[in-house]
Motif scaffolding. Sequence first.
Motif, PDB file in Angstrom:
ATOM      1  N   LEU A 363      14.223  -3.312  -3.170  1.00  0.00           N
ATOM      2  CA  LEU A 363      14.317  -2.004  -3.192  1.00  0.00           C
ATOM      3  C   LEU A 363      15.684  -1.473  -2.949  1.00  0.00           C
ATOM      4  O   LEU A 363      16.370  -1.856  -2.055  1.00  0.00           O
ATOM      5  N   PRO A 364      16.283  -0.626  -3.804  1.00  0.00           N
ATOM      6  CA  PRO A 364      17.759  -0.097  -3.756  1.00  0.00           C
ATOM      7  C   PRO A 364      17.670   0.580  -2.263  1.00  0.00           C
ATOM      8  O   PRO A 364      18.815   0.552  -1.672  1.00  0.00           O
ATOM      9  N   LEU A 365      16.690   1.295  -1.836  1.00  0.00           N
ATOM     10  CA  LEU A 365      16.910   2.144  -0.549  1.00  0.00           C
ATOM     11  C   LEU A 365      17.300   0.939   0.306  1.00  0.00           C
ATOM     12  O   LEU A 365      18.082   1.367   1.459  1.00  0.00           O
ATOM     13  N   LEU A 366      16.224   0.016   0.594  1.00  0.00           N
ATOM     14  CA  LEU A 366      16.586  -1.116   1.530  1.00  0.00           C
ATOM     15  C   LEU A 366      17.812  -1.751   1.549  1.00  0.00           C
ATOM     16  O   LEU A 366      18.503  -1.987   2.472  1.00  0.00           O
ATOM     17  N   ARG A 367      18.474  -1.901   0.437  1.00  0.00           N
ATOM     18  CA  ARG A 367      19.668  -2.640   0.189  1.00  0.00           C
ATOM     19  C   ARG A 367      20.826  -1.584   0.802  1.00  0.00           C
ATOM     20  O   ARG A 367      21.868  -1.927   1.377  1.00  0.00           O
ATOM     21  N   SER A 368      20.648  -0.339   0.223  1.00  0.00           N
ATOM     22  CA  SER A 368      21.709   0.629   0.568  1.00  0.00           C
ATOM     23  C   SER A 368      21.901   0.955   2.020  1.00  0.00           C
ATOM     24  O   SER A 368      23.139   0.861   2.617  1.00  0.00           O
TER      25      SER A 368
END
Length: 614
Positions: A363-368
């Motif tokens: 998930l992009p949110l998790l990575r960010s």
Amino acid sequence: MSTKLSAYNQEAQAVIDSLESHVETGLTAAVAAQRLEEFGPNELKAEAHSTLLQKFIEQFKDFMIIILVIAAAVSFVASHEWHDAVIILLVVVLNAIMGVVQEAKAEEAIDALKEMASPDARVRRDGNVMTVKSHDLVPGDIVLLEAGDIVPADMRLIEANSLKVEEAALTGESVPVDKDISVIAEEGAGIGDRHNMVFSSTNVTYGRALAIVTATGMNTEVGHIASMLASAEKTKTPLQRDQDRLGKTLTIMILVIAAVTFIVGLLRGRQIPDMLLVSISLAVAAIPEGLPAISTIILSIGTQTMADRKALVRTLPAVETLGGTQIICSDKTGTLTLNKMTIEKAYYDGVLHNASEGLDLDLPLLRSIVLANDTEVDAEGNLIGDPTETAMVKFALDKGYPLAERLASFPRVGEIPFDSTRKLMTTVHPLADGRYLVATKGAPDQLLKRCLHKDFGGQVTDLTDADRQAILTENTGMARQALRVLAGAYKIIDQLPIKFESEELEHDLIFAGLVGMIDPERQEAADAIAVAKGAGMRTVMITGDHAETAQAIAERLGILNPNEDNHHHVMTGAELDAISDQELEARVQDLSVYARVSPEHKVRIIKAWQSKGK
């Protein structure tokens, strides 16, 4: 030179000049020694421990004990029956010894805790940076602070680089506070609002700073609290008051009965010496010499039970007050809550999710939120860093996120640290195809201004006005639940910028989502409040944290019932300042939560309850 400054109302240089110090060189060793002599060591004045003999004598100030000693003496003198006298004195002495042992053990443990809490400080003296014991700090010392440090004294900030300080121990605020050097114009600003000051016993969680010591020892805010505690009126416990009343009542009754017996005996023709002996024997026999011993044994058992639960009880009678409690006034942060930020909600792919739900580890949110993060993991696996950032990493780890593997795959090659003006943090990481990933996290309103696209369900599309409104609505909804909301975003760039600056990197971002976190309530606290309520005790929350956060936690704990009009209002420290003690006494029974309060307010609230006989 004077240390009685409203340092937060003045420019840093004005404070430095007033304290006759210098930023580059600090104080000289001679001046520091002179000021140490003048102001004393930077430590809280502890009440001098009494000697064992003094503690022993103190045990005999109980009225019932005094009566027993008198009874033993009278018994021996009048009847020469030493058996009764010895037994009574043995009970009294054993009772005193148990009290002395308990108080000495508690003082020993408290002293050990104080010794553990004495940190070092890095200061500039004679132009050199050196490490000194915190108790050797003096007003005017120039101190260097960095993440992980315990603030050793009250200080005015001179320089602050992305500084965050955790002040929960002093103010009750559950998240670290952003600090800067700007002057505060408001006179009488509360401790929690003095953003250009750092206070003794708080913790630096992020950034670096240079500060000048303005107050040490008992002149600090923590010292002020200690002074109030030391000057608090000493009162007897309910058991001590009851025993005093019982002792006085028994004494009067015994004397009356002995006198009546003596007179009746004389009227019936008995001799005075005989009746005197009979009356004294009757009086001695009527005194319950076993009562102090029984109460001491019971209190000792209670004290040991508290010790098993990691609670120190200094004197035996103090443990009994738990049974006489009608009102429990409690702090929030770390007492009713975990003092550990935890993610509860996450907004991604256009939907609000509970943190307990499973999610895609890519998930992009998790990575960010994991990459734009300065949390470190020690050898034991503990997370070290700002509580807000560690909450994000903990959230990812709980979902099974391969943290070490991802950090190795995305090494950091550049960053723009967080600051309180931008309210953002950005990091840059190389990708396998030669391009670079820019990861950003920060305040939702600030981050959205820099986003042109959104990534929902793996599809990157334009961020419309309707999207922005929907995101801000979710942000507002979480904020109303007293959640601290942060946003995550990213973008891909072809090459590294010449300078890692906001203008170069923090634009044209792709919005990834929001996370909402809070310092959650302790489950055992909720259970304890329910048990106390069932036993007729009322819990009142008194915290330095913000009103919205205090109300949300109070409702979750059952201290406030949102469906009831009464007991629902949260009174702030500013509102307390605006009313008299008489007005507070009239309203105190209708209030269950106080927020943004200072130590003085806590004393007023307690006294208001005591005025109601609680």
